[in-house]
Write a protein that holds these residues in place. Structure first.
Motif: not given
Length: 392
Positions: A102-104, A116-121, A141-142
Motif C-alpha cells: 500500500a505504501a508503494n 527498486q527503492v521501497l518505503e517501509i511504513p 502512509s502505509g
C-alpha cells in the motif's frame, strides 16, 4: 549502466530526506571505514552508503564529508537486492506485505525489481502528534486499521465502530481517528428531531469489495508463515484456498490472501461411509453319504469336513472317487491338510458322467477291470497285474 542509475536514484531519495530533516554530517579521517562510521552513528552501512551515493562502500577518501542519516530514514527505505521477496522485506522490518504494498502502490506483490527503492511504513506511526495524544491518531502512509488497533491494544472492530468505519480496508492518509478506551462502548448518535414530512433517504451505495491479493509459494514457505506475513490466520488462508491439509502446498502455487481478518472457516464435510460389502453366499454342504451306498457325482458337490474324516473315507462315499481326486480338486497335499468345518468340492469325474462304474468306464481311462475271485488278496492281484499294492 542500469545499476549505477538505480544507485543514484537511491542516493537522491536519501539526500532529499536528509535535507528535509537536517541530518548530521561526518568528515572521513585516516583509518576510517564506512562500516565503523555507520556503527558509531547507529545506522547500517547500506543506509550510510545509500545516503551518500556510494556504489562501493570500500571507496571513501580522507576529508570526504558524509551525510549521516537518522535511524528513522535508515529504517524507512529499502533497496531491493537480488533474491529479495516482499515477504522477506516485510518480516525483516516487522511489518506486513499489505502495508509495504500500500505504501508503494504495488498491485502485484510478486513483482518487484532489483534496485527498486521501497518505503517501509512504521508499525507504530512516526508522528510526534500521535505520541502526544493517546486519544486520537492521524493516519500516515502505509497504515492499516488492524495495525493501528494493535498499537493501542484494541480490537479492530471496536476502533472501526468508534470512527463509523464500514470498510476496515479503507482509511484515508491524514484522517484523524478517535482512539476509544478499552471497554468503552461507542455512544449512539442522538436521535434527530422528527421533521414534519421527512424525505426518504436514498439507499447508500454498497462499498466496493477490495481486490483479492495473491501470493506465489516459494521454496521454504509454510502456510503458517505466509498467513502471519499477510496478517491473517492459517485457518482463514487454508479455507480461502480450499486446503484441507496445511502441510500440502507446493512451490509455484498461487494462493488467494483473504481480506477479512475474521474469515470463518467452514467445517469440512465428513466423508460418507462406504456401504458394507455383503458376504458371498457359500453353497450349503451336503451330509456325508453312507459309504455302503456310494453316490455317483454328476454335478459339482460340496462337503463339510467332520471330525475324524480322511480323504479316503470321504472318497469312498462317492462312486469311482479317489482320495487324490478330492485332494487335487481342493489343492490338498493329504489328510494333514484337512480342517474340521472346511468345505470341500467333490469333483465330477469324466468316467462317472454316465452315473455308473463299469469295466468299460475304467477301460476308457486306460484302466483294467478285474473281478475278485475267492481266495485272492490285494497282494496277489497286484502281483498278477504288475502294480504296487498302493496303486491298486
Amino acid at each position: 549502466m542500469s545499476a549505477p542509475m538505480k544507485r543514484l536514484s537511491t542516493s537522491v531519495v536519501g539526500l532529499a530526506l536528509l535535507a528535509s530533516l537536517g541530518a548530521a554530517s561526518y568528515t572521513v579521517a585516516a583509518g576510517d571505514s564506512l562500516s565503523e562510521i555507520a556503527e558509531n552513528n547507529g545506522v547500517s552501512t547500506r543506509a550510510l552508503a545509500d545516503a551518500n551515493g556510494l556504489a562501493n562502500p570500500d571507496m571513501i577518501r580522507i576529508g570526504q564529508v558524509l551525510e549521516i542519516p537518522t535511524a528513522a530514514i535508515a529504517a524507512a527505505m529499502h533497496e531491493v537486492q537480488p533474491g529479495d521477496r516482499l515477504a522477506d522485506i516485510a518480516r525483516a522490518n516487522n511489518t506486513t506485505i499489505k502495508a509495504i504494498a500500500a505504501a508503494n502502490g504495488i498491485d502485484d506483490i510478486n513483482l518487484i525489481r532489483i534496485g527498486q527503492v521501497l518505503e517501509i511504513p512504521g508499525m507504530q506511526g512516526s508522528s510526534s502528534e500521535n505520541d502526544a495524544d493517546p486519544t486520537s491518531y492521524r493516519v500516515t502512509s502505509g497504515d492499516a486499521l488492524s495495525l493501528i488497533a494493535a498499537r493501542f491494544g484494541l480490537p479492530t472492530v471496536l476502533l472501526a465502530e468508534a470512527n463509523a468505519i464500514t470498510n476496515v480496508d479503507k482509511i484515508l492518509v491524514g484522517s484523524v481517528l478517535k482512539i476509544p478506551a478499552v471497554g468503552e462502548t461507542p455512544s449512539p448518535d442522538p436521535a434527530p428531531a422528527p421533521a414534519d414530512e421527512p424525505a426518504p433517504a436514498p439507499a447508500p451505495e454498497p462499498a466496493p469489495e477490495p481486490a483479492a491479493m495473491t501470493y506465489v509459494v516459494a521454496a521454504g514457505d509454510a502456510l503458517s508463515i505466509i498467513a502471519r506475513d499477510n496478517g491473517v490466520t492459517t485457518d482463514a488462508l487454508a479455507a480461502a484456498n480450499g486446503i484441507t491439509n496445511p502441510a500440502t502446498i507446493f512451490v509455484g502455487q498461487t494462493l488467494t490472501i483473504p481480506s477479512s481478518e475474521t474469515a470463518e472457516v467452514a467445517p469440512s464435510p465428513e466423508p460418507a461411509a462406504e456401504p458394507a460389502e455383503e458376504p458371498a453366499e457359500t453353497p450349503a454342504p451336503i451330509p456325508l453319504p453312507n459309504p455302503s451306498d456310494p453316490k455317483t457325482v454328476l454335478e459339482p458337490t460340496y462337503y463339510q469336513v467332520q471330525s475324524g474324516d480322511t480323504l479316503s473315507a470321504i472318497a469312498a462315499s462317492f462312486v469311482g472317487m479317489r482320495a487324490e481326486d478330492i485332494a487335487f480338486a481342493n489343492g490338498l497335499g493329504g489328510d494333514g491338510d484337512l480342517q474340521v468345518g472346511a468345505t470341500l468340492v467333490i469333483p465330477v469325474l469324466e468316467r462317472n458322467t454316465r452315473g455308473v462304474v463299469s469295466p468299460d468306464a475304467f477301460k476308457a481311462n486306460n484302466e483294467t477291470f478285474h473281478t475278485v475271485a475267492d481266495g485272492e488278496t490285494m497282494t496277489s492281484i497286484a502281483d498278477a497285474f504288475g502294480v504296487d499294492v498302493n496303486q491298486l
